[in-house]
Design a protein around this motif. Structure first.
Motif, PDB file in Angstrom:
ATOM      1  N   ALA A 186     -36.844 -18.748   7.484  1.00 42.56           N
ATOM      2  CA  ALA A 186     -35.411 -18.802   7.149  1.00 42.56           C
ATOM      3  C   ALA A 186     -35.125 -20.045   6.314  1.00 42.56           C
ATOM      4  CB  ALA A 186     -34.578 -18.808   8.427  1.00 42.56           C
ATOM      5  N   MET A 187     -35.728 -21.181   6.711  1.00 42.73           N
ATOM      6  CA  MET A 187     -35.476 -22.414   5.941  1.00 42.73           C
ATOM      7  C   MET A 187     -36.186 -22.368   4.596  1.00 42.73           C
ATOM      8  SD  MET A 187     -33.602 -25.011   6.133  1.00 42.73           S
ATOM      9  CE  MET A 187     -33.320 -25.779   4.536  1.00 42.73           C
ATOM     10  N   ASP A 188     -37.396 -21.797   4.569  1.00 41.05           N
ATOM     11  CA  ASP A 188     -38.095 -21.640   3.276  1.00 41.05           C
ATOM     12  C   ASP A 188     -37.214 -20.852   2.312  1.00 41.05           C
ATOM     13  OD1 ASP A 188     -40.357 -22.945   4.162  1.00 41.05           O
ATOM     14  OD2 ASP A 188     -41.468 -21.132   4.652  1.00 41.05           O
ATOM     15  N   MET A 189     -36.545 -19.805   2.845  1.00 41.08           N
ATOM     16  CA  MET A 189     -35.694 -18.979   1.983  1.00 41.08           C
ATOM     17  C   MET A 189     -34.515 -19.797   1.449  1.00 41.08           C
ATOM     18  SD  MET A 189     -33.368 -15.710   2.984  1.00 41.08           S
ATOM     19  CE  MET A 189     -32.207 -16.778   3.812  1.00 41.08           C
ATOM     20  N   LEU A 190     -33.870 -20.585   2.309  1.00 41.29           N
ATOM     21  CA  LEU A 190     -32.722 -21.376   1.848  1.00 41.29           C
ATOM     22  C   LEU A 190     -33.159 -22.376   0.779  1.00 41.29           C
ATOM     23  CD1 LEU A 190     -30.743 -22.023   5.169  1.00 41.29           C
ATOM     24  CD2 LEU A 190     -30.358 -20.282   3.434  1.00 41.29           C
ATOM     25  N   LEU A 191     -34.338 -22.950   0.968  1.00 45.06           N
ATOM     26  CA  LEU A 191     -34.845 -23.897  -0.038  1.00 45.06           C
ATOM     27  C   LEU A 191     -35.107 -23.181  -1.354  1.00 45.06           C
ATOM     28  CD1 LEU A 191     -37.242 -25.948   2.273  1.00 45.06           C
ATOM     29  CD2 LEU A 191     -35.100 -26.761   1.251  1.00 45.06           C
ATOM     30  N   GLU A 192     -35.580 -21.949  -1.246  1.00 46.41           N
ATOM     31  CA  GLU A 192     -35.826 -21.150  -2.459  1.00 46.41           C
ATOM     32  C   GLU A 192     -34.495 -20.819  -3.149  1.00 46.41           C
ATOM     33  OE1 GLU A 192     -38.183 -17.645  -1.626  1.00 46.41           O
ATOM     34  OE2 GLU A 192     -37.739 -16.862  -3.639  1.00 46.41           O
ATOM     35  N   VAL A 193     -33.479 -20.500  -2.363  1.00 47.97           N
ATOM     36  CA  VAL A 193     -32.150 -20.220  -2.946  1.00 47.97           C
ATOM     37  C   VAL A 193     -31.648 -21.476  -3.660  1.00 47.97           C
ATOM     38  CG1 VAL A 193     -29.748 -19.633  -2.432  1.00 47.97           C
ATOM     39  CG2 VAL A 193     -31.590 -18.459  -1.210  1.00 47.97           C
ATOM     40  N   GLY A 194     -31.755 -22.606  -2.990  1.00 53.55           N
ATOM     41  CA  GLY A 194     -31.535 -23.893  -3.646  1.00 53.55           C
ATOM     42  C   GLY A 194     -30.117 -24.403  -3.681  1.00 53.55           C
TER      43      GLY A 194
ATOM     44  N   VAL B 162     -25.062 -23.262   2.054  1.00 54.05           N
ATOM     45  CA  VAL B 162     -25.868 -22.152   1.504  1.00 54.05           C
ATOM     46  C   VAL B 162     -26.050 -21.076   2.586  1.00 54.05           C
ATOM     47  CG1 VAL B 162     -28.115 -21.500   0.528  1.00 54.05           C
ATOM     48  CG2 VAL B 162     -27.083 -23.693  -0.112  1.00 54.05           C
ATOM     49  N   GLY B 163     -26.419 -21.506   3.779  1.00 55.85           N
ATOM     50  CA  GLY B 163     -26.684 -20.565   4.872  1.00 55.85           C
ATOM     51  C   GLY B 163     -25.442 -19.774   5.265  1.00 55.85           C
ATOM     52  N   GLU B 164     -24.302 -20.432   5.280  1.00 56.44           N
ATOM     53  CA  GLU B 164     -23.068 -19.722   5.674  1.00 56.44           C
ATOM     54  C   GLU B 164     -22.710 -18.653   4.652  1.00 56.44           C
ATOM     55  OE1 GLU B 164     -20.471 -23.057   6.475  1.00 56.44           O
ATOM     56  OE2 GLU B 164     -21.648 -23.546   8.263  1.00 56.44           O
ATOM     57  N   LYS B 165     -23.019 -18.919   3.402  1.00 59.29           N
ATOM     58  CA  LYS B 165     -22.732 -17.889   2.389  1.00 59.29           C
ATOM     59  C   LYS B 165     -23.693 -16.704   2.550  1.00 59.29           C
ATOM     60  CE  LYS B 165     -21.369 -17.095  -2.310  1.00 59.29           C
ATOM     61  NZ  LYS B 165     -21.319 -17.540  -3.700  1.00 59.29           N
ATOM     62  N   VAL B 166     -24.958 -16.985   2.812  1.00 58.11           N
ATOM     63  CA  VAL B 166     -25.927 -15.907   3.078  1.00 58.11           C
ATOM     64  C   VAL B 166     -25.446 -15.079   4.269  1.00 58.11           C
ATOM     65  CG1 VAL B 166     -28.293 -15.426   3.879  1.00 58.11           C
ATOM     66  CG2 VAL B 166     -27.907 -17.192   2.134  1.00 58.11           C
ATOM     67  N   GLN B 167     -25.011 -15.781   5.302  1.00 54.40           N
ATOM     68  CA  GLN B 167     -24.542 -15.140   6.534  1.00 54.40           C
ATOM     69  C   GLN B 167     -23.362 -14.206   6.252  1.00 54.40           C
ATOM     70  OE1 GLN B 167     -24.995 -18.253   9.592  1.00 54.40           O
ATOM     71  NE2 GLN B 167     -23.115 -17.430  10.443  1.00 54.40           N
ATOM     72  N   LYS B 168     -22.424 -14.673   5.433  1.00 57.26           N
ATOM     73  CA  LYS B 168     -21.228 -13.870   5.135  1.00 57.26           C
ATOM     74  C   LYS B 168     -21.619 -12.589   4.388  1.00 57.26           C
ATOM     75  CE  LYS B 168     -16.576 -14.164   3.084  1.00 57.26           C
ATOM     76  NZ  LYS B 168     -16.562 -12.730   3.015  1.00 57.26           N
ATOM     77  N   ILE B 169     -22.532 -12.744   3.426  1.00 55.26           N
ATOM     78  CA  ILE B 169     -22.942 -11.569   2.643  1.00 55.26           C
ATOM     79  C   ILE B 169     -23.692 -10.576   3.543  1.00 55.26           C
ATOM     80  CG2 ILE B 169     -24.405 -10.801   0.713  1.00 55.26           C
ATOM     81  CD1 ILE B 169     -23.628 -13.431  -0.725  1.00 55.26           C
TER      82      ILE B 169
END
Ligand SMILES: CC(C)(COP(=O)(O)OP(=O)(O)OC[C@H]1O[C@@H](n2cnc3c(N)ncnc32)[C@H](O)[C@@H]1OP(=O)(O)O)[C@@H](O)C(=O)NCCC(=O)NCCS
Length: 374
Positions: free
Chosen positions: A232-240, A298-305
């Motif tokens: 999950a954290m690797d993904m957020l880092l990739e999103v950036g 970043v994570g909260e936006k992923v969560q909302k989508i």
């Protein structure tokens, strides 16, 4: 050639009640350890109290808690052979912390004169030893990776603070200690999840506790289970950055990629643990500064989508990733920290399984070819 075409009775044992337990109950929006709701424990119990509750079966009184804490502190140091093994394998090319941890836990069985003894008394002792030793393995491993001298346990520190101390050689703040302590309580137990079930299958053959825990660590590593907190954290880092979330998610949906830290086999309306850890993690990140809160944005936006478009909720691994990142914990140690917590649930289940003296051996529906001649 004739083949049967019937579908298996259950894919992945979904929805199957595979046995009884008095340790934990997992329901929609409700997680209970031995009768106590998880939000009550997260707010009022320290991790050592939670560990005692899971292993012994009741809330400790002051004298029981003090004796339990002293016992754990006394077991923190590893045999020299195990320290040397950590030094040797932690820096091997491609070394993965979960694999190092699994190997060292297995090796520790060799040093334990009670390894083959599966009586409740011996297993209570081994549970406490493993609970104490796993943070030491994680700490020593991180010291080797970082190229610093081995940091010895600090007997004056509680379980969570000592874990952070051994990983870094720096005394953690009260806030970091509290957040990690609560995360350990949230991660401690979850009925027949994959790794616990694996440990019960091994224990069901009357194999030893170190073997059952070794198998459980192997199961927890997978990204569909405990490994999701790292992914999950690797993904957020990739999103950036927040502005990249829309395009990242659109591409993930188009390619049917799984978003790590979302979804759950049991919880379909949300994981009760996730908002508890999210709130604590965000609060800690706000005190640290924008470099930490950025990942919550970043994570909260992923969560909302995910919620708006898929109606899929985050599980506890999603806020765990952002929270541990804010605290400066290296990503490859997130799942080992999960082990440091779940060792309590595993050991409680191994004790419970051994008490039943019952082999776990389901049947399969055969769907292969029949009536062939060699
Ligand atoms: C946890 C998990 C393995 C549960 O799996 P499961 O109960 O077998 O449910 P499924 O994987 O069959 O998912 C059901 C549907 O939701 C979708 N879904 C579930 N989790 C998803 C996710 N994280 N991202 C995108 N879609 C997801 C699946 O694609 C599937 O869609 P479909 O019916 O259109 O094929 C699954 O949600 C997952 O892989 N999550 C990501 C890994 C993770 O966070 N693991 C930690 C769990 S605590």
């Amino acid at each position: 050639m004739t083949t049967t075409t019937a579908a298996p009775k259950s894919q992945g044992l979904a929805g199957v009640t595979a046995g009884e337990t008095a340790i934990c109950s997992v329901g929609q929006g409700k997680l209970v350890y031995r009768g106590y709701a998880i939000d009550d424990l997260a707010e009022h119990a320290c991790f050592e109290e939670t560990a005692f509750l899971l292993l012994v079966g009741h809330k400790p009184d002051a004298a029981e808690l003090s004796a339990f804490k002293d016992e754990i502190v006394g077991y923190r140091r590893l045999p020299v052979g195990a320290v040397n093994l950590i030094k040797e394998i932690s820096k091997a090319p491609g070394a993965v912390p979960m694999d190092v941890l699994r190997t060292v836990v297995s090796y520790l069985g060799q040093f334990d004169p009670n390894c083959q003894d599966i009586s409740p008394a011996a297993e209570q002792t081994k549970s406490r030893q493993l609970l104490a030793q796993i943070p030491t393995i994680i700490g020593h491993m991180q010291n080797v990776i970082d190229g610093r001298d081995i940091v010895e346990p600090d007997d004056s520190l509680g379980h969570a603070a000592n874990l952070l101390w051994m990983m870094t050689g720096q005394k953690p703040s009260d806030e970091s200690t509290k957040v990690v302590d609560v995360s350990l309580t949230l991660y401690a137990e979850h009925d027949f999840n994959a790794s616990t079930f694996a440990s019960r299958v091994i224990a069901g053959t009357n194999a030893d506790m170190h073997g059952a825990v070794t198998g459980a660590i192997a199961a927890l590593k997978g990204p569909l289970h405990g490994g999701a907190n790292e992914k999950a954290m690797d993904m957020l880092l990739e999103v950036g950055a927040v502005e990249n979330v829309d395009s990242y998610m659109a591409n993930a949906f188009a390619t049917k990629a799984k978003i790590m830290g979302f979804g759950h086999r049991v919880y379909k309306q949300g994981d009760h643990r996730a908002p508890i850890l999210h709130a604590l993690g965000r609060e800690a990140a706000e005190k640290i500064g924008p470099e930490a809160t950025k990942w919550f944005d970043v994570g909260e936006k992923v969560q909302k989508i995910m919620l708006d478009e898929k109606d899929i909720h985050p599980n506890v691994d999603f806020p765990c990733g952002m929270t541990y990142y804010a605290l400066g914990i290296p990503v490859p140690q997130y799942t080992p920290l999960f082990v440091a917590a779940r060792i309590t649930g595993w050991c409680a289940h191994i004790l419970e399984q051994h008490a039943t003296q019952k082999l776990i051996r389901p049947i399969a529906e055969y769907v292969g070819p029949e009536n062939l001649k060699w």
